[in-house]
Design an enzyme around this catalytic site. Structure first.
Site, PDB file in Angstrom:
ATOM      1  N   GLU A  75      64.043  -0.005 -28.558  1.00 63.03           N
ATOM      2  CA  GLU A  75      64.120  -0.662 -27.240  1.00 63.03           C
ATOM      3  C   GLU A  75      63.274  -1.937 -27.230  1.00 63.03           C
ATOM      4  O   GLU A  75      62.067  -1.898 -27.504  1.00 63.03           O
ATOM      5  CB  GLU A  75      63.643   0.311 -26.150  1.00 63.03           C
ATOM      6  N   LYS A  86      59.775   8.837 -18.477  1.00 62.24           N
ATOM      7  CA  LYS A  86      60.541   8.244 -19.588  1.00 62.24           C
ATOM      8  C   LYS A  86      59.799   7.020 -20.124  1.00 62.24           C
ATOM      9  O   LYS A  86      59.729   6.787 -21.334  1.00 62.24           O
ATOM     10  CB  LYS A  86      61.951   7.874 -19.106  1.00 62.24           C
ATOM     11  N   ASP A 107      57.320  15.436 -34.927  1.00 64.67           N
ATOM     12  CA  ASP A 107      58.579  15.937 -34.382  1.00 64.67           C
ATOM     13  C   ASP A 107      58.681  15.528 -32.906  1.00 64.67           C
ATOM     14  O   ASP A 107      58.089  16.162 -32.038  1.00 64.67           O
ATOM     15  CB  ASP A 107      58.570  17.467 -34.545  1.00 64.67           C
ATOM     16  N   HIS A 153      62.149  -7.573 -19.443  1.00 63.65           N
ATOM     17  CA  HIS A 153      63.202  -6.894 -20.209  1.00 63.65           C
ATOM     18  C   HIS A 153      64.224  -7.882 -20.734  1.00 63.65           C
ATOM     19  O   HIS A 153      64.607  -7.843 -21.890  1.00 63.65           O
ATOM     20  CB  HIS A 153      63.919  -5.880 -19.307  1.00 63.65           C
TER      21      HIS A 153
HETATM   22  C1  MEV Z   1      62.514   1.693 -19.435  1.00 64.92           C
HETATM   23  O1  MEV Z   1      62.734   2.099 -20.744  1.00 64.92           O
HETATM   24  C2  MEV Z   1      61.309   2.388 -18.856  1.00 64.92           C
HETATM   25  C3  MEV Z   1      61.058   2.111 -17.359  1.00 64.92           C
HETATM   26  O2  MEV Z   1      62.213   2.423 -16.600  1.00 64.92           O
HETATM   27  C4  MEV Z   1      59.910   3.009 -16.960  1.00 64.92           C
HETATM   28  C5  MEV Z   1      59.601   3.042 -15.483  1.00 64.92           C
HETATM   29  O3  MEV Z   1      60.510   2.790 -14.668  1.00 64.92           O
HETATM   30  O4  MEV Z   1      58.445   3.328 -15.143  1.00 64.92           O
HETATM   31  C6  MEV Z   1      60.722   0.675 -17.129  1.00 64.92           C
END
Ligand code: MEV
Length: 438
Positions: free
Chosen positions: A85, A280, A296, A393
């Site tokens: 990513e 995430k 792992d 991003h």
């Molecule tokens: C993207 O990979 C992760 C985010 O969505 C985490 C978040 O929203 O805190 C930017």
């Protein structure tokens, strides 16, 4: 046309590829070229990778990046990250630099206990079973000695074995619930081997236990396996500073930023839809280091998300507060990691990653990985609550779009420069490429 095949695993790598290419691909030659271009010229290295799993046909590359300037308990680290990513490594680096100037990350290992269970069925008197268990428990441990001797000489081994009655949930269901200390090993093989030995001893001893009826002697072992839920293998990572020190520019005061940040964390604490995405973001950092250090990541993922729902509702792993003018952001997270055994001694890039991290013990690696997660979460929340996430991003995604359009090096230089001053969107990049090319 798809078809079944017998004895596929026995075929040579080339023959496997021939079969795949001929069976599944319109252009068989092209499929073979794609697979073979990722083979390593170094035959020993290629063979090592071939033998990690069954039916290897090629290598699947991920970028290995590094995020420098992490201060963890006043020691500097450059953290290796294997991830696809685009924005993750950049975000980690930014967070590292930000906190380097504000005292760095502080971490502690809270506990390192791992769990394994023998699941079995017993349809008899539970008091007699309890008496049998107390009677056989020393033997469970002594018969596992050949397996535990080495681990014990280093200070680890079996910590305890309990009998757990689960008959309220499933008729006749009991467990031997065992806890282990596996030191620098992740310990999966060690724990599973011990559990299988416990099961064997338990079953055999039951056959001879005089207080059991003939039916009770037939204990039915269902399975013996470690648990990836490790709430007692826990590490804490934290950052803190004066609220006013949080401000980096005139657009937002430290206080306004801190308040917004704390609000964002509170939302993730109470709202599962947000908590999953929030966590995430944490796993972006965690998985990348777990993967780079040969651990792992599926085990870590499963354990972490179970922990995030330990109170009956999925919630944020991290927390934030402002108290007496001090902003504190922290996380406690279960991480069962190893720095010996498994891939750690085999994969040349994993060995390199561990050396880069000052050859950490498992406890040290737990702290480094937790920091990578907290840093990633900080970077995401900081963007989300200030500029929005897309600015950063899309800047990082620019190169992916340029590569999709097979931009030359010269085009990349020109367009990267152009997008330093212009907002990146897919259509804006396409338009800029077309303008440049015409
Ligand atoms: C993207 O990979 C992760 C985010 O969505 C985490 C978040 O929203 O805190 C930017």
């Amino acid at each position: 046309m798809s078809k079944t095949i017998a004895g596929f695993s026995k075929l040579s790598k080339s023959k496997k590829i021939d079969w795949l290419a001929d069976t599944y691909f319109a252009n068989a030659e092209n499929a073979k070229t794609v697979l073979k271009q990722y083979w390593n010229d170094n035959e020993t290295l290629q063979q090592l990778h071939d033998e990690f799993i069954e039916n290897t046909i090629s290598n699947y590359y991920l970028p290995l990046g590094v995020a420098p300037n992490f201060s963890i308990n006043n020691r500097l680290y450059t953290i290796p990250m294997a991830i696809e990513e685009s924005s993750v490594v950049a975000a980690a680096s930014k967070a590292a630099k930000f906190w380097l100037e504000r005292g760095g990350f502080k971490t502690t290992v809270i506990s390192t206990t791992k769990i394994g269970q023998v699941h079995f069925m017993f349809h008899g008197n539970s008091e007699t079973l309890k008496a049998f268990f107390e009677n056989v428990k020393p033997k469970l441990i002594t018969e596992a000695k050949p397996l535990t001797k080495n681990m014990e000489s280093r200070g680890g081994g079996i910590l305890d074995i309990e009998l757990r009655n689960k008959t309220a949930d499933i008729d006749g269901y009991y467990q031997l619930h065992a806890s282990f200390e596996t030191l620098d090993a992740m310990g999966a093989n060690f724990i599973n081997s011990c559990l299988e030995q416990f099961a064997k001893t338990f079953k055999n001893e039951a056959l001879q236990y005089v207080d059991f009826s003939e039916a009770e002697k037939q204990i039915d072992i269902v399975m013996s396996i470690l648990s990836n839920y490790v709430p007692e293998c826990l590490v804490r990572a934290e950052v803190s500073c004066k609220v006013e020190e949080l401000s980096e520019n005139k657009n937002i005061s430290g206080e306004a930023f801190a308040n917004k940040f704390v609000q964002a964390v509170k939302i993730a604490e109470i709202e599962p839809y947000r908590a999953v995405t929030h966590n995430k973001g944490i796993m972006n950092g965690i998985d990348a280091v777990v993967l780079a250090t040969g651990n792992d990541f599926r085990a870590v993922e499963a354990g972490v998300h179970a922990y995030a729902s330990r109170n009956g509702k999925y919630s944020s792993l991290s927390h934030a507060k402002i108290e007496n003018g001090i902003f504190t952001f922290w996380m406690e997270i279960p991480l069962a990691l190893g720095t010996v055994g498994g891939l750690t001694g085999l994969h040349p890039l994993v060995k390199l990653a561990l050396e880069l991290l000052h050859k950490p013990s498992a406890k040290e690696l737990m702290q480094i990985v937790a920091v990578a997660g907290l840093a990633q979460n900080f970077a995401a929340l900081r963007s989300l609550t200030t500029t929005g996430i897309q600015q950063g991003h899309m800047k990082m995604h620019l190169m992916n779009i340029l590569n999709q359009f097979e931009a030359t090096s010269e085009e990349k230089i020109k367009l990267t420069k152009h997008f330093e001053k212009n907002p990146v969107s897919h259509s804006a990049v396409v338009e800029a490429i077309e303008t440049l090319r015409n």
